[in-house]
Design a protein around this motif. Structure first.
Motif, short mmCIF file in Angstrom:
data_model
loop_
_atom_site.label_atom_id
_atom_site.label_comp_id
_atom_site.label_asym_id
_atom_site.label_seq_id
_atom_site.Cartn_x
_atom_site.Cartn_y
_atom_site.Cartn_z
N SER A 91 8.22 46.62 52.62
CA SER A 91 9.45 46.49 51.84
C SER A 91 10.61 47.01 52.69
N ILE A 92 11.78 46.30 52.61
CA ILE A 92 12.93 46.63 53.46
C ILE A 92 14.19 46.76 52.59
N GLU A 94 18.55 47.82 52.72
CA GLU A 94 19.73 47.97 53.58
C GLU A 94 20.82 48.71 52.82
N LYS A 144 6.28 51.83 60.23
CA LYS A 144 7.61 51.84 59.60
C LYS A 144 8.71 52.10 60.64
N GLU A 148 11.84 49.59 61.75
CA GLU A 148 13.24 50.01 61.63
C GLU A 148 13.94 49.92 62.99
N PRO A 158 18.68 49.89 58.15
CA PRO A 158 17.46 49.47 57.44
C PRO A 158 16.54 50.66 57.14
N GLN A 159 15.98 50.61 55.94
CA GLN A 159 14.97 51.57 55.53
C GLN A 159 13.71 50.76 55.17
N VAL A 160 12.60 51.16 55.74
CA VAL A 160 11.36 50.38 55.59
C VAL A 160 10.27 51.24 54.96
#
Length: 389
Positions: A91-92, A94, A144, A148, A158-160
């Motif tokens: 899952s990503i 922003e 992760k 990123e 971005p946060q993953v």
């Protein structure tokens, strides 16, 4: 036919021949001296080991039924590592509404979820705009950070999140006498043998008749379930790809010779000692048994025999050796040895006949042989008396 002294003579000769052949009397097995003398031969087919306190101490350290000795008692490999075949979900998020993966709701959105995918045989997963990312052998956090980093120049902060939705690589196969056979996923906290058996629903029959077989690569070892439960040291950490099988394996020993009963006896005790085993058949026969001749026949691993009886030679070569353990109950210490000698599955216990029992048997043979001869002589005497009248 007229019975005279001439006919009685050959009968007496036959009797003397019978007396000289007493060693050929029927017997339930070899004597203690025969076993000892055969073991001293250069190419003896077995090793005779007198049981002492030192012997018992060495036997306990060479116990073949120890999972901890075969597989070690260290912790399992990390179950948090992603493996080939694992199903991974990415899952990503922003920080901008107009980002590459945003849906117009800003940072409060649920993010963009990449469809679940298995880790390929090459150890890679595919992430849009990040390309092929290595996952196998790495933790979700490491994957992760790689994603990123790959998206930094294209996405806005971005946060993953990487999540393993189905663990396939870090599993143990549990089968046999369990409520539900199948793959059991290992937890990151490390799983022990009894943990995975419990996760498979536990045993579906009485534990006394069950054994646990653990297979890891080319190595395999079996232990009684009750012994596993009673000894925490044997509750080892399992490893990914281990095979754990619960096997119905009733244990038994056999008794022959000068015991009160000759039979095969099943036992449920996780540890059965020789004094208990002999008590199950009524003990030794006071009239027939040779107290010096209590023998236990067993096949041992060659490495164990080398430890217990160093320098002893035996016929043949290979991983297993035929062993006869001897306990002398004429020695007062022998009864303490009975209490410490553990009986194993399929042991054969043989009690030799005493020489006095052989003498009694021979006396019976003499009486049964001499009685017809004496009777014939008496009849001959009566006939001779009648004939002279």
């Amino acid at each position: 036919m007229k019975i005279t002294k001439k006919t009685v003579g050959p009968l007496a000769i036959s009797l003397s021949l019978a007396l000289s052949s007493c060693t050929g009397l029927p017997s339930s097995g070899p004597s203690a001296s025969a076993i000892s003398s055969a073991s001293s031969e250069r190419a003896a087919p077995y090793v005779l080991i007198p049981v002492t306190a030192t012997t018992l101490s060495l036997m306990s350290t060479a116990d073949p039924e120890k999972l901890s000795a075969t597989f070690g008692s260290g912790r399992q490999q990390s179950a948090s590592l992603i493996g080939i075949g694992d199903i991974v979900m990415v899952s990503i998020w922003e920080a901008s509404d107009n980002g590459l993966f945003s849906n117009g709701t800003g940072g409060k959105s649920g993010g963009t979820q990449i469809p679940e995918q298995p880790v390929g045989t090459d150890g890679m997963i595919s992430v849009p705009y990040a390309g092929q990312v290595r996952a196998a052998g790495r933790t979700p956090r490491q994957v992760k950070l790689d994603i990123e980093k790959a998206l930094t120049r294209m996405a806005v902060e971005p946060q993953v999140l990487v999540h393993v939705s189905k663990n396939v690589a870090n599993t143990v196969t549990v089968t046999g006498e369990v409520a539900q056979s199948g793959l059991v996923s290992l937890s990151p906290r490390a799983s022990r043998l009894l943990d995975v058996i419990a996760l498979a629903g536990g045993p579906r029959s009485e534990s006394q008749a069950l054994a646990v077989q653990v297979t890891r690569g080319s190595r395999s070892q079996t232990i009684a379930l009750e012994k596993l439960i009673s000894d925490p040291r044997e509750n080892i950490f399992v490893q990914p790809n281990d095979i754990v099988a619960l096997i119905r394996q009733p244990r038994s020993f056999t008794v022959f010779g000068a015991a009160m009963a000759n039979s095969s006896v099943q036992f449920d005790e996780p540890e059965l000692y020789l004094n208990q085993a002999l008590a199950k058949v009524g003990g030794l026969s006071d009239e027939r048994a040779d107290a010096k001749g209590v023998f236990i026949y067993r096949t041992e691993q060659a490495s164990a025999v080398a430890r217990i009886a160093p320098g002893r030679t035996y016929a043949g070569a290979g991983p297993f050796v035929n062993v006869i353990y001897q306990i002398d109950l004429k020695d007062p210490n022998g009864f303490f040895l009975l209490k410490s000698f553990r009986v194993q599955n399929r042991d054969l216990i043989y009690i030799a006949n005493s020489s006095l029992a052989e003498i009694r048997k021979f006396s019976t043979l003499v009486s049964t042989t001499a009685a017809p001869v004496a009777q014939a002589a008496a009849i001959g005497s009566v006939v001779n008396n009648l004939a002279t009248k």
